[in-house]
Design a protein around this motif. Structure first.
Motif, PDB file in Angstrom:
ATOM      1  N   GLU A  23      15.904  39.614  -8.176  1.00  0.00           N
ATOM      2  CA  GLU A  23      16.823  38.550  -8.577  1.00  0.00           C
ATOM      3  C   GLU A  23      16.167  37.178  -8.411  1.00  0.00           C
ATOM      4  OE1 GLU A  23      20.304  39.104  -6.279  1.00  0.00           O
ATOM      5  OE2 GLU A  23      20.964  40.914  -7.355  1.00  0.00           O
TER       6      GLU A  23
ATOM      7  N   THR B 151      13.665  36.673 -11.139  1.00  0.00           N
ATOM      8  CA  THR B 151      14.289  36.330 -12.414  1.00  0.00           C
ATOM      9  C   THR B 151      14.700  34.856 -12.446  1.00  0.00           C
ATOM     10  OG1 THR B 151      15.115  38.597 -12.598  1.00  0.00           O
ATOM     11  CG2 THR B 151      16.141  36.948 -13.998  1.00  0.00           C
TER      12      THR B 151
ATOM     13  N   GLN C 219      13.139  31.909 -14.850  1.00  0.00           N
ATOM     14  CA  GLN C 219      13.932  31.032 -15.699  1.00  0.00           C
ATOM     15  C   GLN C 219      13.598  29.559 -15.447  1.00  0.00           C
ATOM     16  OE1 GLN C 219      17.959  32.153 -14.860  1.00  0.00           O
ATOM     17  NE2 GLN C 219      17.866  34.066 -16.059  1.00  0.00           N
TER      18      GLN C 219
END
Length: 460
Positions: free
Chosen positions: A129, A132, A136
């Motif tokens: 997580e 990710t 981004q």
């Protein structure tokens, strides 16, 4: 006994003769000498009878002594045998206790490894997580950077971006290390699971099986002859334009379930049952629904196929291999339990030839049946008269030919068909069943095994 009978016959005669002699003494004095001689003869006869009786009793005593000695010898032999059996029983009990202790230790260790694996998985998810989110952010920063570079060609890269990139690279390396650790833990779990199953099988053999079962299982059985597949109706297609699979038939516009003739890439022609109930073409390779067909068949029958298309049947290993070697295929299992609950699972599969005992290799792609078949392992097909090298005697214990691994009992859709609550626990163990992830054994009412190419247009 003959002597005793003579004695019993003589004694009354002697007594009666003595009574007659006493009575005659009162009648006449002149007959006295004759009566004395008669009494002497009677005494001799009585003595002779007693002598014979003594000899007979002596022989009888000798015979009785011999019989008693024989009985004592047999009792001694029985006592010795019983003592030996007691010693063997004690040894087996000690081995069983040791196996149970080892099993308990392995289970505790297995739970510890599972807990470690769960912790690692949780950490890995958190890291993914974070990765990710960072990706981004990096993507947004790179986009801003590109805009800045385009607007100001001479501008150098910001130090914040450089540090952020290095941080992301460090996170990637950490995730790779964790993935490697998780993979190692998974291998250890699989190894522990195999050891526990093997020990449970040994405990089951020593503590549950009866001696009569052991003796029966070692006996060889004569192969039975089963008629080949008997289709109830075959769809007529031109012989010179036979399709290679049910998907080709479906793509040509034939959307009705039924029996069709196909020709595989090796020019072998045979009938198959095409199932289109789900709105997609599947080639049915196994069907169980009522126990009308005995699936405890020989290797030869499992190779060529048996049963009826309008009932229960097995298509045949050689035919299945001829189909799946044409392209990449999916194996689908459809199971219905006695509560009419339906389940399914799909695998990508590879199937070997006769030389590899039709080795099956699976990888799950979809479904709601937990661990219906072992994945990422080479599963070799065996029957009661053909056992792959290095395997346990699984078919003899659980009935029916199947793809077995090194541990028996995880699943068997070709086993003996038992109706619910109609058999004892050992018979239920040999029935159609699958074991869920929590270890619970589920009895299956009906089953279907079907195959389909991953690319439905591959044969067109």
């Amino acid at each position: 006994m003959h002597t005793i009978k003579i004695f019993l016959f003589i004694v009354p005669l002697v007594i009666s003769s003595r009574i007659d002699t006493d009575n005659s003494s009162f009648e006449s004095v002149s007959s006295e000498p004759k009566s004395r001689f008669a009494m002497l003869d009677d005494v001799k006869i009585l003595a002779n009878g007693l002598l014979q009786l003594g000899h007979g009793l002596k022989d009888f005593v000798h015979k009785t002594k011999g019989q008693i000695n024989d009985i004592f010898q047999k009792l001694n032999i029985y006592d010795q045998s019983f003592y030996d059996l007691s010693l063997q029983t004690n040894e087996i009990r000690e081995e069983e206790k040791e196996l149970r202790r080892t099993t308990s230790k392995l289970r505790v260790r297995n739970e510890e490894v599972k807990n470690m694996s769960l912790e690692l998985n949780s950490k890995l998810e958190n890291l993914l997580e974070e990765k990710t989110a960072l990706q981004q952010k990096v993507g947004a920063l790179e986009e801003q950077l590109m805009n800045l570079i385009q607007s100001q060609p001479g501008t150098q890269e910001y130090p914040e971006v450089t540090s952020l990139k290095s941080f992301v690279e460090q996170q990637d390396n950490s995730i790779k290390d964790l993935l490697q650790t998780v993979e190692e833990q998974y291998k250890q779990l699989s190894q522990q699971h195999s050891q526990i199953k093997e020990i449970e099988n040994q405990l089951r053999k020593t503590g549950i099986q009866e001696p009569t079962e052991n003796s029966l299982s070692s006996k060889s059985r004569a192969p039975r002859t089963t008629p080949p597949l008997q289709p109830n109706e075959t769809k007529i297609i031109e012989q010179d334009d036979l399709p290679a699979d049910c998907s080709v038939i479906y793509n040509r516009g034939e959307h009705t379930s039924g029996v069709y003739a196909i020709r595989t890439s090796n020019s072998q022609v045979f009938n198959v049952y095409c199932d289109t109930q789900s709105g997609s073409p599947w080639t049915l390779i196994q069907h169980r629904k009522d126990g009308s067909q005995d699936f405890n068949e020989t290797w030869e029958n499992y190779k060529n196929g048996f049963g009826r298309f309008d009932g229960e049947f097995w298509l045949g290993l050689e035919k299945i291999y001829a189909i799946v070697k044409q392209s990449n295929y999916i194996l689908r299992l459809e199971l219905q339990d006695w509560k009419d609950s339906k389940h399914y699972v799909e695998y990508s599969l590879r199937l070997g030839s006769h030389e590899t005992n039709y080795t099956l290799h699976l990888a799950e792609t979809a479904g709601n049946v937990p661990e219906a078949l072992p994945e990422h392992r080479d599963l070799m097909f065996s029957t009661w008269d053909h056992r792959a090298k290095g395997q346990f005697y699984c078919p003899e214990s659980y009935s029916g030919g199947w793809w077995w691994y090194d541990v028996c009992g995880e699943n068997n859709l070709n086993g003996k068909y038992n109706k619910p609550r109609a058999k004892s626990k050992p018979d239920r163990r040999r029935g159609i069943y699958w074991r869920s992830q929590n270890g619970k054994l589920h009895s299956i009412k009906s089953s279907k095994m079907m195959i389909q190419p991953t690319d439905l247009e591959s044969f067109e």
